[in-house]
Design a protein around this motif. Structure first.
Motif, PDB file in Angstrom:
ATOM      1  N   ARG A   1       0.827  -1.210   0.000  1.00  0.00           N
ATOM      2  CA  ARG A   1       0.000   0.000   0.000  1.00  0.00           C
ATOM      3  C   ARG A   1       0.857   1.253   0.000  1.00  0.00           C
ATOM      4  O   ARG A   1       0.634   2.188  -0.769  1.00  0.00           O
ATOM      5  CB  ARG A   1      -0.892   0.001   1.246  1.00  0.00           C
ATOM      6  N   THR A   2       1.859   1.240   0.881  1.00  0.00           N
ATOM      7  CA  THR A   2       2.738   2.398   0.958  1.00  0.00           C
ATOM      8  C   THR A   2       3.412   2.655  -0.386  1.00  0.00           C
ATOM      9  O   THR A   2       3.495   3.784  -0.851  1.00  0.00           O
ATOM     10  CB  THR A   2       3.790   2.173   2.056  1.00  0.00           C
TER      11      THR A   2
ATOM     12  N   GLU B   1       4.226   7.439   6.041  1.00  0.00           N
ATOM     13  CA  GLU B   1       3.978   6.581   7.198  1.00  0.00           C
ATOM     14  C   GLU B   1       5.095   6.679   8.231  1.00  0.00           C
ATOM     15  O   GLU B   1       4.863   6.459   9.407  1.00  0.00           O
ATOM     16  CB  GLU B   1       3.754   5.126   6.761  1.00  0.00           C
TER      17      GLU B   1
ATOM     18  N   ASP C   1      -1.079   8.238   4.849  1.00  0.00           N
ATOM     19  CA  ASP C   1      -0.597   6.895   5.120  1.00  0.00           C
ATOM     20  C   ASP C   1      -0.439   6.763   6.627  1.00  0.00           C
ATOM     21  O   ASP C   1       0.400   7.429   7.220  1.00  0.00           O
ATOM     22  CB  ASP C   1       0.745   6.685   4.398  1.00  0.00           C
TER      23      ASP C   1
HETATM   24 MG   LIG Z   1       2.772   1.105   4.724  1.00  0.00          MG
END
Ligand SMILES: [Mg+2]
Ligand SMILES: Nc1ncnc2c1ncn2[C@@H]1O[C@H](COP(=O)(O)OP(=O)(O)OP(=O)(O)O)[C@@H](O)[C@H]1O
Ligand SMILES: Nc1ncnc2c1ncn2[C@@H]1O[C@H](COP(=O)(O)OP(=O)(O)OP(=O)(O)O)[C@@H](O)[C@H]1O
Ligand SMILES: [Mg+2]
Lengths: 499, 302, 318, 318
Positions: free
Chosen positions: A295-296, A338, A423
């Motif tokens: 996802r990141t 993140e 994020d």
């Molecule tokens: Mg991530």
């Protein structure tokens, strides 16, 4: 209720320049229990823990650990005494291998020599991982691991000391539910072995699930300790913030407009393949998946931090050519990353500069920065996000983790973005502020902006999103509509056991 | 046995590429090519090489570093050249270089500093030059007065020789007093700052004796700035720039250090040695340049 | 109570941010006691500024690489290379502005090369600029055949000697450059980006700052400053000397660090760098006045610098 | 399929970790083509090792400061200071082991001072070691009154000239030091701490590593290595020269970085530093053999170093 305490700290005071972080704080931890420590961002939890370990010196107060009064001058003595800690900020050495990180400072050496025994350390690390059911190659370099896996290494490292008391400062802020469940299994096993745990978190459900006792700090003061079974959710929040918070995920239906962002077949080498989705104006779009799902990587590629190897991005119907974050910002994107320490904060710089860093042009006339405007913006964000700091010219490194995160949120709000990608936006943020950030996101959506949130906290994605894209091993496995949301469904997708 | 290594013998022993060219190869290494005076020696070396098309002259820079100079000569030994002319960075180290050069059967011409095992010596005596310079300064101020000394870089051979000579001349004249002494690092800009500071700190002097022309010129610039024009300034080198300053009266005197002599005499000796000859040692004289004879020296540059 | 705490805090911040001035004052005080009459003479103080103008201007430029987290070791050689070109221009009787332009262009060019390798080629700054240090020196010597370049017209020499309103022209140029650099570094968008990059390059990139371009420009500015310094130096020496400037980069970096900037980047103030330059100047001037043996001077200089920074950093951590 | 990928990956890792050897091979190849007969002679290759022994040994020591995220600029001056003491010891006819001991103690002492200010006094490594660079040079000149120290006995001089099993003693000392440093840095607990400190000092601290002590020790080891290098240099020069060693620290640091270590700390391999030293040696030796003009040599040396690191870093990011 067993009254034998492993740790008794009383009257702890600590002041930093301009801030009194702790004033006359007590903390008692019973042997063989999980003791949750709660409090808003900046309440002084991490500071207290660092004092216990001797990383900070205390101004006054008394600490009795395992029956004797202690004055640790540094972590070495604490570790030797059986007091270990998982730090809030990742403290791994990126260039070293995993097993070297695990055994850092306590290397296994050949008998009678200072020469390391790498084989034995590798073996021991492997055994440790097996015991904890963690799947990581001990020979891998730390920097090749995702943040989540690094966090798992930190947990393993703390456990490897065979400590009598393990402090866990927000150990789950970077990992997903599966790993959390796993961690809890480990914690329970440790508790059964009469190991005590101090568990710091902002995730309320975790507290009730795992802890025996709960202590609360507020503004550097000790508020009280309760048995977890004796206190309700609302009472706990009342203790922490001094008021009640009704709705943690204030999802309000916003009017969904036309498609604004369209991603087609986005791919990047061997990180993820063929990810396509659309986000409409006013929509909150969630990205879910297990750790390492990619996802990141997807959002960083969208934002131009990483180079895409294939795929197209359309903004408002036109193709957006994004080669760098500055391109992305020009198209109205913003990305709250993140890992705030690695790619977020300018640690040596002031809160003010940290706040305006992404919107320098807005705070400038021609090439010149308008200092007054930056002061104004920083103050505004400080107020809006209730950032706790002695002043906007304090270096951001002096702020507590959660407050640093808020500064970063403020940084992106100042760019007045159309597409907000967050994020893990509430990583390390306390309940009060969390609901503020959620409200803020909802409001932004209401104004017709696109919001994409990546979160490993299932209730958060489910509570906030209109639709959720679930990723598994670098592939987009499916999009779920709000009406079909359920933990089981998302997990089935995420583990690749859907159809 | 290596003593008699003649050019003819050597050429048959040489590796193919040298033998094919059948040229005599001379390695000419100096302590530091970027020194103003040394660079004019090198000009003469190149001039000499042009006049001797049958000889190949390789220039090696010691870069003020013993190891570098050693490495340069060791490289030459591997190449199998005929003669080495060496102006040492460090005297003792040059003896060790000399040993390995002789062991390889290569001729060795010592420059500026004589060495026992050298085949030939060409050079001036720095101590004598320093002594003569200081004596000329003392004479210029009439036998008594206050003198300031600008020394070359501490620890370098030439600097310590010249200073040693100058100081012995000064000690021999009890009427004269050393009022200040500083290391000017051979540099004009350092000399300017030092003399500026001397002037403002109220040190009075009748003469400034500098270990090279560049520093003497620096002293002159600082004096001019302060509006002082009655101080005797002396340098050593006698290159064009220095001579011009002598000519227009700003510099009282300098010493012509014989760059051409050093280049030509040493190369001639190296060539003779390579051809099997046994040349005599040459002692060069550093010559006083003052207003009376400066035109002679300026003519060298036209 | 709270207010007085805030006052004390503010004082601490001031002391922390401008500690270079304390060292400066301490040195001035020491020299005034030891050698007051000659040291405090205005001509001497003016001399110190003039003597430090060259190092100071180079130091101003080096701030960009240092604040952005890099370094620049090429200053000492580049000043020689630019000086040689400036001298050639003067000998060709070009007017003064053109002389400046030529020196600046050459300086900028070395900055372009440094910046290219560092910002776009991922070569560590230490290595790239060390390479340039070697290359620029070689180039200066090659061009001049290791000789000085002389024969300047008077108007040019006056840059090195004349005064204006009691301050030498060289000092005026230093002041002017300090103001320009102050504006660029501490008042513009670009300057703020440099601090951000020094603070955390990844975060700067994510914040939409063109990190490579900003870094690149920093080395170019450093080169430009060195070009300006070269003209001042050449005018002061009245010749272009290809072997001038040896180890100037070390002095320049020392000025910046004495001024409190950190090597890890993200901090540093222009006015403190100027103080840093003056500290070095007073140190050397003072020791010459006190006629300390020049070998002992090396020892004292090294010790004073280390101890100054030491006391400074102790005060900060307290 | 997966296996071959792993093979490729492993190859990439090897290339990445040992890229210094590729540069070395490229240079050897180039020289073999251009000047094979004299270059490839075994005496020449042995010469190169001997010539680089001094810089190489200093570089080995400097690895500790660099890997831990610092730097050490004092090597060039300290080698002179230790050399002077070694020479005094030799002149006093002390036996060789005692000469080594004295040089090592003096080197260690400079390391103690550096380490104290850096590790315990929070002085930036650049400044502390720059101060030592100035102070040690001054001290060496003061002690000797700027003169050489001569009059060595033969057995001592043989360290600089004699061979053992075909390799000069100086080269043997280099090899021995490389092995010792390899063991300390890459095989001991202490060495791992140094890597950890360079990689993430906070992480090292919270893991119970005594960061200050480890850093301190690193500078002491650097000093000790410089002491050993000083004996080799003194034997080779047959005198103690107080002005020797100018800018050796730059060459030493270049060796370490050419070997792929990063200035930000946390990486660097001993064997690569040795390769780095050989690369520099071959470069200088090769240019001498090719009779390149000495000023042009500076340009070429600078360019080759930068371009080597440039190509290296490109390959890594690909
Ligand atoms: Mg991530
Ligand atoms: N090194 C420091 N220097 C100055 N102030 C500090 C420092 N560390 C913490 N503080 C201040 O002390 C207070 C307590 O911080 P602490 O990190 O203990 O909070 P916390 O309870 O852990 O918060 P969070 O939940 O956000 O992690 C904060 O106001 C913070 O700004
Ligand atoms: N710097 C890196 N070098 C090599 N591989 C990496 C690097 N960073 C991440 N990866 C790999 O990429 C994959 C996806 O990374 P990551 O775990 O960050 O994804 P994610 O879905 O955002 O997960 P989370 O955010 O929960 O950590 C993982 O297999 C990880 O090992
Ligand atoms: Mg905290």
């Amino acid at each position: 209720m067993g009254q034998e305490y492993i740790l008794e700290a009383s009257g702890i005071c600590k002041a930093f320049p301009g801030v009194i972080a702790l004033s006359d704080v007590d903390l008692r931890v019973r042997k063989g229990t999980v003791h949750a420590l709660m409090g808003e961002n900046g309440a002084g939890k991490s500071t207290m823990m660092k004092i216990l370990l001797g990383i900070y010196s205390r101004d006054s107060g008394k600490i009795i650990f395992n029956g004797k009064e202690v004055h640790y001058k540094g972590p070495r003595e604490a570790l030797d005494d059986g007091l270990a800690m998982i730090h809030q900020e990742l403290s791994t050495v990126q260039e070293l291998k995993v097993y070297e990180n695990i055994f850092l400072g306590k290397e296994i050496c050949l008998k009678g020599l200072w020469i390391k025994n790498d084989k034995a350390m590798h073996e021991a690390a492997l055994q440790l991982f097996n015991r904890l059911e963690i799947d990581i190659d001990p020979d891998a370099k730390m920097k090749t691991l995702s943040v989540a896996k690094q966090q798992l290494c930190e947990i393993a490292k703390a456990i490897s000391y065979n400590a009598k008391l393990i402090i866990m400062d927000e150990p789950t802020s970077a990992i997903t539910e599966t790993e959390v469940a796993h961690l809890f299994k480990i914690i329970r096993k440790l508790r059964d072995e009469q190991v005590s745990i101090i568990y710091i978190t902002h995730k309320m459900d975790e507290v009730f699930e795992i802890s025996d006792d709960i202590s609360v700090f507020r503004d550097g003061q000790y508020i009280g300790t309760k048995l977890a079974s004796d206190i309700t959710y609302d009472e706990l929040i009342q203790m922490m913030v001094g008021r009640t918070i009704t709705n943690i995920f204030p999802k309000e239906e916003a009017e969904i407009g036309e498609v604004y962002l369209k991603v087609e077949g986005l791919s990047r080498n061997n990180e993820f393949h063929d990810v396509s989705f659309e986000v409409r104006r006013g929509e909150i779009f969630g990205l879910a998946g297990l750790m390492g799902a990619g996802r990141t990587e997807v959002v960083e590629t969208l934002f131009g931090v990483r180079k895409k190897s294939a795929g197209k991005i359309y903004v408002d119907g036109k193709e957006a050519r994004i080669k760098s974050p500055s391109d992305a910002i020009r198209y109205g994107f913003c990305l709250l990353t993140e890992d705030r320490k690695q790619s977020g904060c300018f640690l040596s710089l002031s809160v003010r500069l940290n706040t305006v860093a992404a919107s320098l042009s807005k705070h400038a006339k021609g090439p010149f920065i308008m200092r007054k405007m930056t002061v104004h913006s920083a103050e505004e964000m400080k107020k809006l996000l209730s950032i706790k700091t002695p002043g906007i010219n304090t270096p951001i490194s002096n702020l507590s983790g959660g407050n640093q995160q808020k500064v970063l949120v403020g940084r992106w709000l100042l760019t007045s973005p159309d597409i907000l990608i967050f994020d893990e936006p509430t990583r390390g943020i306390d309940v009060g502020s969390k609901s503020e950030i959620h409200r803020l996101l909802t409001n932004l959506a209401k104004q017709g902006k696109c919001v994409i949130i990546v979160s490993s906290e299932m209730p958060e994605v489910m509570g906030m999103s209109d639709r959720i894209l679930v990723m598994s091993e670098g592939k987009a496995v499916g999009i779920i509509e709000r009406k079909d949301f359920s933990q089981e469904k998302i997990m089935r997708y995420a583990t690749g056991t859907a159809d | 046995s290596s003593d008699g290594a003649s050019g003819n013998d050597a050429s048959t022993d040489l590796p193919q590429d040298e033998a094919a060219e059948d040229k005599i190869v001379i390695g000419y290494t100096v302590n530091d090519l970027n020194d103003t005076w040394v660079s004019s020696v090198i000009d003469y070396v190149e001039q000499w090489a042009d006049e001797h098309p049958d000889v190949e002259v390789i220039i090696g820079d010691g870069k003020s570093d013993v190891s570098t100079q050693m490495a340069v000569v060791e490289g030459w030994i591997e190449m199998g050249i005929d003669s080495v002319c060496l102006k040492p960075v460090d005297y003792e180290a040059s003896l060790s270089i000399l040993d390995s050069v002789k062991a390889a059967g290569i001729n060795y011409v010592a420059m500026q500093q004589d060495a026992e095992d050298a085949d030939c010596f060409v050079g001036a005596n720095g101590v004598e030059t320093g002594e003569a310079q200081m004596q000329a300064v003392i004479d210029a101020i009439g036998g008594s007065g206050k003198i300031a000394y600008l020394a070359g870089t501490e620890g370098t051979l030439v600097a310590s020789e010249r200073e040693e000579g100058s100081m012995s001349a000064l000690e021999a004249s009890p009427e004269c007093e050393l009022v200040a002494r500083e290391d000017g690092d051979w540099l004009r800009e350092d000399a300017i700052s030092i003399v500026e500071t001397w002037i403002t700190s109220g040190i009075e002097f009748d003469a400034i004796c500098a270990a090279c022309d560049e520093m003497a010129i620096g002293a002159i610039l600082a004096l001019q700035d302060a509006g002082i024009d009655d101080v005797v300034v002396a340098g050593i080198d006698g290159l064009q720039m220095g001579c011009e300053y002598v000519k227009n009266g700003d510099m009282t005197l300098t010493f012509y250090a014989d760059a051409k002599g050093l280049a030509y005499e040493s190369l001639d000796a190296a060539l003779a040695l390579a051809k099997g000859g046994q040349p005599e040692d040459v002692v060069l004289k550093d010559l006083l340049v003052n207003r009376d004879n400066v035109d002679e020296y300026l003519a060298l540059w036209s | 109570m709270k207010k007085s705490l805030a006052m004390k805090d503010r004082l601490q911040v001031v002391i922390k941010e401008y500690s270079a001035i304390l060292i400066l004052l301490a040195l001035v005080l020491a020299m005034s006691i030891l050698k007051g009459d000659s040291f405090l003479k205005s001509t001497n103080l003016v001399n110190i500024i003039r003597q430090q103008a060259v190092i100071g201007i180079i130091a101003l430029g080096i701030m960009f690489p240092i604040v952005s987290g890099g370094t620049d070791l090429s200053g000492g050689s580049v000043v020689a290379l630019c000086g040689v070109f400036a001298a050639l221009a003067v000998r060709a009787e070009l007017p003064i502005p053109l002389v400046f332009l030529i020196a600046i262009v050459i300086g900028a060019l070395t900055g372009v090369i440094n910046g290219f390798f560092i910002a776009y080629g991922n070569v560590p700054a230490f290595i790239a600029t060390l390479g340039m240090m070697s290359a620029a020196r070689g180039a200066a010597l090659l061009i001049t055949d290791s000789k000085n370049i002389n024969g300047f017209y008077d108007a040019f020499e006056s840059i090195g000697t004349d005064s204006f309103l009691g301050l030498p022209i060289a000092a005026w140029i230093f002041v002017l450059m300090a103001i320009i650099i102050y504006i660029i570094l501490e008042r513009t968008k670009y300057g703020t980006s440099i601090y951000a990059i020094g603070g955390n390059a990844t975060a700067a990139k994510v914040s939409g700052i063109n990190v490579r371009l900003c870094n690149f420009m920093g080395y170019v500015i450093a080169g430009i400053c060195t070009g300006v310094a070269a003209v001042v130096l050449t005018a002061r020496m009245r010749s272009g000397n290809p072997s001038v400037g040896n180890a100037y980069e070390m002095d320049a970096i020392t000025c910046v660090i004495l001024g409190g900037a950190s090597f890890s980047g993200g901090s540093g103030k222009v006015v403190n760098t100027v103080f840093g330059a003056l500290i070095l100047g007073i140190l050397v001037n003072g020791m010459t006045m006190l006629q300390i043996d020049s070998n002992l001077q090396s020892v004292v200089k090294g010790a004073v610098i280390v101890i100054a920074v030491f006391l400074d950093s102790r005060k900060r951590t307290d």
